[in-house]
Scaffold this motif. Structure first.
Motif, PDB file in Angstrom:
ATOM      1  N   VAL A  28       0.861  -1.051   0.229  1.00  0.00           N
ATOM      2  CA  VAL A  28      -0.337  -0.215  -0.014  1.00  0.00           C
ATOM      3  C   VAL A  28       0.863   1.285   0.009  1.00  0.00           C
ATOM      4  CG1 VAL A  28      -1.576   1.576   0.785  1.00  0.00           C
ATOM      5  CG2 VAL A  28      -1.866  -1.142   1.138  1.00  0.00           C
ATOM      6  N   ALA A  29       2.024   1.298   0.847  1.00  0.00           N
ATOM      7  CA  ALA A  29       2.722   2.224   0.862  1.00  0.00           C
ATOM      8  C   ALA A  29       3.177   3.031   0.000  1.00  0.00           C
ATOM      9  CB  ALA A  29       3.647   2.570   1.935  1.00  0.00           C
ATOM     10  N   CYS A  30       4.111   1.335  -1.083  1.00  0.00           N
ATOM     11  CA  CYS A  30       4.613   2.081  -2.605  1.00  0.00           C
ATOM     12  C   CYS A  30       3.610   2.728  -2.984  1.00  0.00           C
ATOM     13  CB  CYS A  30       5.262   0.273  -2.821  1.00  0.00           C
ATOM     14  SG  CYS A  30       6.962   0.612  -1.778  1.00  0.00           S
ATOM     15  N   GLN A  31       2.918   2.736  -3.280  1.00  0.00           N
ATOM     16  CA  GLN A  31       2.070   3.749  -4.577  1.00  0.00           C
ATOM     17  C   GLN A  31       1.546   4.732  -4.186  1.00  0.00           C
ATOM     18  OE1 GLN A  31      -2.437   1.837  -5.144  1.00  0.00           O
ATOM     19  NE2 GLN A  31      -1.653   0.337  -3.521  1.00  0.00           N
ATOM     20  N   ALA A  32       1.894   5.368  -3.198  1.00  0.00           N
ATOM     21  CA  ALA A  32       1.869   6.651  -2.893  1.00  0.00           C
ATOM     22  C   ALA A  32       3.400   7.284  -3.658  1.00  0.00           C
ATOM     23  CB  ALA A  32       2.173   7.175  -1.560  1.00  0.00           C
ATOM     24  N   LYS A  33       3.656   8.697  -4.214  1.00  0.00           N
ATOM     25  CA  LYS A  33       4.730   8.901  -4.586  1.00  0.00           C
ATOM     26  C   LYS A  33       6.056   9.189  -4.231  1.00  0.00           C
ATOM     27  CE  LYS A  33       1.606   9.579  -8.622  1.00  0.00           C
ATOM     28  NZ  LYS A  33       2.519   9.251  -9.523  1.00  0.00           N
ATOM     29  N   ARG A  34       5.665   9.991  -2.392  1.00  0.00           N
ATOM     30  CA  ARG A  34       7.149   9.117  -1.649  1.00  0.00           C
ATOM     31  C   ARG A  34       6.767   8.745  -0.510  1.00  0.00           C
ATOM     32  NH1 ARG A  34       7.316  15.281   0.685  1.00  0.00           N
ATOM     33  NH2 ARG A  34       9.036  13.846   2.427  1.00  0.00           N
ATOM     34  N   VAL A  35       7.215   7.609  -0.197  1.00  0.00           N
ATOM     35  CA  VAL A  35       7.035   7.306   1.232  1.00  0.00           C
ATOM     36  C   VAL A  35       8.122   7.240   2.073  1.00  0.00           C
ATOM     37  CG1 VAL A  35       7.428   4.536   1.453  1.00  0.00           C
ATOM     38  CG2 VAL A  35       6.390   5.325  -0.477  1.00  0.00           C
ATOM     39  N   ILE A  36       7.412   7.839   3.591  1.00  0.00           N
ATOM     40  CA  ILE A  36       8.329   8.292   4.755  1.00  0.00           C
ATOM     41  C   ILE A  36       8.359   7.073   5.601  1.00  0.00           C
ATOM     42  CG2 ILE A  36       8.812   9.769   6.753  1.00  0.00           C
ATOM     43  CD1 ILE A  36       7.198  11.877   4.461  1.00  0.00           C
ATOM     44  N   HIS A  37       9.347   6.821   5.411  1.00  0.00           N
ATOM     45  CA  HIS A  37       9.571   5.387   6.922  1.00  0.00           C
ATOM     46  C   HIS A  37       9.720   5.899   8.488  1.00  0.00           C
ATOM     47  CE1 HIS A  37      10.988   1.498   8.253  1.00  0.00           C
ATOM     48  NE2 HIS A  37      10.274   1.244   8.258  1.00  0.00           N
ATOM     49  N   ILE A  38       9.008   5.102   9.307  1.00  0.00           N
ATOM     50  CA  ILE A  38       9.260   6.018  10.612  1.00  0.00           C
ATOM     51  C   ILE A  38       9.541   4.551  12.064  1.00  0.00           C
ATOM     52  CG2 ILE A  38       6.135   5.672  10.440  1.00  0.00           C
ATOM     53  CD1 ILE A  38       6.889   7.696  13.576  1.00  0.00           C
ATOM     54  N   LEU A  39      10.090   4.522  12.386  1.00  0.00           N
ATOM     55  CA  LEU A  39      10.906   3.838  13.264  1.00  0.00           C
ATOM     56  C   LEU A  39      11.486   3.812  14.758  1.00  0.00           C
ATOM     57  CD1 LEU A  39      11.124   0.434  13.544  1.00  0.00           C
ATOM     58  CD2 LEU A  39      13.496   0.309  13.041  1.00  0.00           C
ATOM     59  N   ASP A  40      10.803   3.738  16.067  1.00  0.00           N
ATOM     60  CA  ASP A  40      11.530   4.203  16.945  1.00  0.00           C
ATOM     61  C   ASP A  40      10.912   5.719  17.534  1.00  0.00           C
ATOM     62  OD1 ASP A  40      11.905   1.728  17.347  1.00  0.00           O
ATOM     63  OD2 ASP A  40      13.314   2.007  17.104  1.00  0.00           O
ATOM     64  N   GLY A  41       9.855   6.357  16.343  1.00  0.00           N
ATOM     65  CA  GLY A  41       9.991   7.303  16.111  1.00  0.00           C
ATOM     66  C   GLY A  41      10.742   8.487  15.460  1.00  0.00           C
ATOM     67  N   LYS A  42      11.185   7.848  14.530  1.00  0.00           N
ATOM     68  CA  LYS A  42      12.079   8.404  13.729  1.00  0.00           C
ATOM     69  C   LYS A  42      11.837   8.402  12.570  1.00  0.00           C
ATOM     70  CE  LYS A  42      17.051   8.253  16.465  1.00  0.00           C
ATOM     71  NZ  LYS A  42      17.292   9.814  16.806  1.00  0.00           N
ATOM     72  N   LEU A  43      12.028   9.363  11.899  1.00  0.00           N
ATOM     73  CA  LEU A  43      11.557   9.797  10.003  1.00  0.00           C
ATOM     74  C   LEU A  43      12.272   9.566   9.188  1.00  0.00           C
ATOM     75  CD1 LEU A  43       8.677  12.477  10.909  1.00  0.00           C
ATOM     76  CD2 LEU A  43       8.660   9.813  10.840  1.00  0.00           C
ATOM     77  N   SER A  44      12.569   9.124   7.681  1.00  0.00           N
ATOM     78  CA  SER A  44      14.213   8.700   6.749  1.00  0.00           C
ATOM     79  C   SER A  44      12.954   8.326   5.726  1.00  0.00           C
ATOM     80  CB  SER A  44      14.634   7.469   7.293  1.00  0.00           C
ATOM     81  OG  SER A  44      13.823   6.566   7.654  1.00  0.00           O
ATOM     82  N   GLU A  45      13.092   9.294   4.621  1.00  0.00           N
ATOM     83  CA  GLU A  45      12.852   9.151   3.411  1.00  0.00           C
ATOM     84  C   GLU A  45      12.838   7.871   2.896  1.00  0.00           C
ATOM     85  OE1 GLU A  45      10.805  11.421   0.336  1.00  0.00           O
ATOM     86  OE2 GLU A  45      11.321  12.053   2.022  1.00  0.00           O
ATOM     87  N   VAL A  46      11.739   6.629   1.553  1.00  0.00           N
ATOM     88  CA  VAL A  46      12.670   5.787   1.035  1.00  0.00           C
ATOM     89  C   VAL A  46      12.493   6.045   0.165  1.00  0.00           C
ATOM     90  CG1 VAL A  46      11.449   3.603   0.916  1.00  0.00           C
ATOM     91  CG2 VAL A  46      10.998   4.840   3.379  1.00  0.00           C
ATOM     92  N   LYS A  47      13.359   5.571  -1.171  1.00  0.00           N
ATOM     93  CA  LYS A  47      13.118   5.500  -2.355  1.00  0.00           C
ATOM     94  C   LYS A  47      12.427   4.283  -2.878  1.00  0.00           C
ATOM     95  CE  LYS A  47      16.468   9.240  -2.681  1.00  0.00           C
ATOM     96  NZ  LYS A  47      15.762  10.501  -2.815  1.00  0.00           N
TER      97      LYS A  47
END
Length: 223
Positions: free
Chosen positions: A203-222
């Motif tokens: 589901v997430a990969c259908q968006a134009k941008r994907v942001i990952h969250i883990l332990d309250g930290k955010l990171s951009e996914v290519k």
């Protein structure tokens, strides 16, 4: 549209301090379709609550349309939630005793919109999600996918600048998930800004941008 700078939210659970959000920063532009993905307990719900003005951060800065959220009064925040943000939840959050059209109408009643205008907007919103012929049905008379369509119509009826969807396909089978995601793509193509929170990578990969969250930290996914 959405600017988070070093946003932190800490919960005290017994003797332990849990960082639900740990100096989280991100920017979402108008008309983007962004997904935020992470496992259970990663901070997704806390992030959604802060973006949706349902909760406030302990530290950091959140600007919505360029205005710091802490500058809003409680009444102003309620107005923001009702007018700027359309919410779509995993469990639909429909009122069981109300028909589909009555559920969709509720946000307009809260805004004090006159009855004739409410009827027009409700009809348009239900037609947009393909449920005009089921408008008189109660939630119990609708399938899970149809209930989620009602929830999307309710989110759309106020013409919000942001649609915030929290696990909108979490309770749906694979076929219905595809239908609901097709609807989000259509809404995005019509110019809506969509932030979709999910644990499902497909589901997430259908968006134009994907942001990952883990332990309250955010990171951009290519993608």
């Amino acid at each position: 549209m959405i600017d988070l700078h070093d946003v932190t939210k800490v919960y005290q659970i017994g003797d332990e301090r849990v960082h639900a959000l740990d100096h989280a920063s991100m920017h979402i532009y108008p008309h983007e379709f962004v997904s935020i993905i992470g496992p259970s307990g990663s901070g997704k719900s806390t992030l959604m609550n802060i973006i949706g003005c349902l909760d406030t951060a302990d530290a950091g800065l959140y600007l919505l349309d360029g205005i710091p959220i802490e500058d809003y009064s409680e009444n102003e925040l309620a107005k923001v939630r009702n007018e700027k943000i359309g919410f779509v939840f995993q469990n639909f959050n429909l009122i069981a005793k109300l028909s589909a059209e009555e559920n969709v109408e509720l946000p307009l009643i809260y805004r004090g919109i006159k009855a004739s205008e409410r009827r027009k907007r409700v009809t348009e919103a239900l037609d947009k999600v393909g449920l005009a012929k089921r408008s008189k049905h109660l939630p119990t008379e609708l399938s899970g996918g149809q209930q989620q369509r009602v929830a999307i119509a309710r989110a759309l009826v106020t013409n919000p600048s942001l649609i915030l969807a929290d696990e909108p396909t979490g309770n749906l089978d694979s076929r219905t998930t595809r239908e609901i995601m097709d609807m989000f793509h259509e809404l995005h193509e019509q110019g809506n800004t969509i932030v979709l929170i999910t644990h499902d990578n497909d589901v997430a990969c259908q968006a134009k941008r994907v942001i990952h969250i883990l332990d309250g930290k955010l990171s951009e996914v290519k993608v």
